[in-house]
Design an enzyme around this catalytic site. Structure first.
Site, PDB file in Angstrom:
ATOM      1  N   ASP A  97       1.648 -41.982   3.285  1.00  0.00           N
ATOM      2  CA  ASP A  97       0.844 -41.242   4.066  1.00  0.00           C
ATOM      3  C   ASP A  97      -1.040 -41.327   4.217  1.00  0.00           C
ATOM      4  O   ASP A  97      -1.640 -40.733   3.447  1.00  0.00           O
ATOM      5  CB  ASP A  97       0.477 -39.790   2.873  1.00  0.00           C
ATOM      6  CG  ASP A  97       1.870 -39.252   3.352  1.00  0.00           C
ATOM      7  OD1 ASP A  97       2.381 -39.121   4.169  1.00  0.00           O
ATOM      8  OD2 ASP A  97       3.039 -38.556   2.601  1.00  0.00           O
ATOM      9  N   GLY A 105       8.288 -30.828   2.498  1.00  0.00           N
ATOM     10  CA  GLY A 105       9.310 -29.575   1.265  1.00  0.00           C
ATOM     11  C   GLY A 105      10.836 -29.979   1.444  1.00  0.00           C
ATOM     12  O   GLY A 105      11.339 -29.010   1.134  1.00  0.00           O
ATOM     13  N   HIS A 163       7.119 -44.524   1.613  1.00  0.00           N
ATOM     14  CA  HIS A 163       6.408 -44.107   2.521  1.00  0.00           C
ATOM     15  C   HIS A 163       5.142 -43.337   2.492  1.00  0.00           C
ATOM     16  O   HIS A 163       4.438 -43.030   1.101  1.00  0.00           O
ATOM     17  CB  HIS A 163       7.007 -42.369   3.026  1.00  0.00           C
ATOM     18  CG  HIS A 163       6.346 -41.982   4.355  1.00  0.00           C
ATOM     19  ND1 HIS A 163       7.037 -41.599   5.059  1.00  0.00           N
ATOM     20  CD2 HIS A 163       5.333 -40.925   4.215  1.00  0.00           C
ATOM     21  CE1 HIS A 163       6.186 -40.618   5.991  1.00  0.00           C
ATOM     22  NE2 HIS A 163       5.250 -39.848   5.122  1.00  0.00           N
ATOM     23  N   ASP A 215      10.203 -35.304   6.945  1.00  0.00           N
ATOM     24  CA  ASP A 215       8.822 -34.864   6.439  1.00  0.00           C
ATOM     25  C   ASP A 215       8.337 -33.906   5.886  1.00  0.00           C
ATOM     26  O   ASP A 215       7.684 -33.550   7.184  1.00  0.00           O
ATOM     27  CB  ASP A 215       7.921 -35.580   6.671  1.00  0.00           C
ATOM     28  CG  ASP A 215       6.603 -35.970   6.057  1.00  0.00           C
ATOM     29  OD1 ASP A 215       6.585 -36.157   4.671  1.00  0.00           O
ATOM     30  OD2 ASP A 215       5.808 -37.030   6.416  1.00  0.00           O
TER      31      ASP A 215
HETATM   32  C1  DX5 Z   1       2.594 -34.321   4.393  1.00  0.00           C
HETATM   33  C2  DX5 Z   1       3.285 -35.838   4.247  1.00  0.00           C
HETATM   34  C3  DX5 Z   1       4.272 -35.788   3.699  1.00  0.00           C
HETATM   35  C4  DX5 Z   1       4.068 -35.290   2.227  1.00  0.00           C
HETATM   36  C5  DX5 Z   1       5.181 -35.168   1.729  1.00  0.00           C
HETATM   37  O1  DX5 Z   1       1.316 -34.138   5.231  1.00  0.00           O
HETATM   38  O2  DX5 Z   1       3.117 -36.402   5.716  1.00  0.00           O
HETATM   39  O3  DX5 Z   1       4.754 -36.977   3.486  1.00  0.00           O
HETATM   40  O4  DX5 Z   1       3.317 -35.627   1.584  1.00  0.00           O
HETATM   41  O5  DX5 Z   1       5.523 -34.414   0.280  1.00  0.00           O
HETATM   42  P1  DX5 Z   1       6.814 -33.071   0.089  1.00  0.00           P
HETATM   43  O6  DX5 Z   1       7.418 -33.388  -0.531  1.00  0.00           O
HETATM   44  O7  DX5 Z   1       5.336 -32.760  -1.266  1.00  0.00           O
HETATM   45  O8  DX5 Z   1       6.499 -32.338   1.020  1.00  0.00           O
HETATM   46 ZN    ZN Z   2       4.529 -37.899   5.548  1.00  0.00          ZN
END
Ligand code: DX5
Ligand code: ZN
Length: 221
Positions: free
Chosen positions: A34, A178, A32, A176
């Site tokens: 971001d 937490g 994934h 997506d």
């Molecule tokens: C937040 C992103 C996520 C996030 C996931 O804007 O889209 O993909 O970074 O990270 P965790 O698992 O740490 O919440």
């Molecule tokens: Zn994401």
């Protein structure tokens, strides 16, 4: 099939070759990515140029680009050419959701829409036929390491019902933000197919051990 998809937002990108190898050995199918523009979300990450570099090492891993950028229609081709096997755009970031999804599909890659915590799942009703995936944000997008918003469970339930009502049950449900080892089983029970996980993977030193712990949960499904 249930799967986890690691977000490399907080990974050490200098070690990406080794990280991708560990993903492959742990039977991870997708990575994934971001993408943040500092406008749609209050943070800036990376863009197509970096994805292109990372593509050299991806082998069979699928790259799913989560575009947290305003007017994503302007950049679909760039992200496709950089090596994305799927592109997820935000419903809130484009006026023309339908045509932007058509644009993604014109490259024969997975098309997905993400919705923020405050956006109801009902906004997707008229584009269901164009979707391979719906991504529910369970934190406000912008940063890794935030706390999971409990209301997200209700949104998953509503999305499952929406798919059932429209006979679109082959669209994948992703979550997506937490996600961790404790809430993952419940999320799968509610109907999540793909769990995006960032800090709960990369905050640990031993990547292989962490992935095998997550795999114990996915394999039981
Ligand atoms: C937040 C992103 C996520 C996030 C996931 O804007 O889209 O993909 O970074 O990270 P965790 O698992 O740490 O919440
Ligand atoms: Zn994401």
């Amino acid at each position: 099939m249930k799967e986890i998809s690691p977000s490399i937002l907080n990974a050490d990108l200098f070690k990406i070759k080794k990280i991708f190898k560990s993903f492959a050995s742990a039977n991870i199918k997708s990575v994934h990515l971001d993408i943040m523009d500092g406008v749609f979300v209050p943070n800036i990450s990376f863009g197509p140029m970096l994805i292109k570099q990372l593509s050299k090492y991806k082998k069979n891993l699928q790259f799913i680009s989560h575009l947290m950028i305003i007017n994503p229609e302007r950049y679909i081709e760039d992200f496709y050419k950089a090596g994305s096997d799927g592109i997820i755009i935000h419903q809130e970031a484009t006026t023309h959701l339908h045509s932007t999804l058509l644009k993604i599909k014109s490259f024969n890659i997975r098309a997905g829409v993400s919705i923020n915590p405050s956006t109801p799942v009902s906004v997707l009703e008229d584009v269901l036929d164009l979707l391979d995936e719906v991504l529910i944000m369970s934190v406000n997008p912008g940063f890794g390491g935030q706390k999971f918003i409990e209301h997200s469970y209700q949104k998953i339930e509503k999305l499952v019902t929406l798919f059932e009502d429209h006979d679109n049950e082959n669209i994948a449900i992703s979550i997506d933000g937490g996600v961790n080892i404790n809430n993952l089983p419940k999320l799968f029970n509610y109907g999540v197919d793909v769990a995006i996980i960032g800090s709960a993977i990369f905050k640990n030193k031993d990547l292989e051990k962490t992935l095998s712990e997550f795999n114990k949960i996915t394999e039981r499904r």
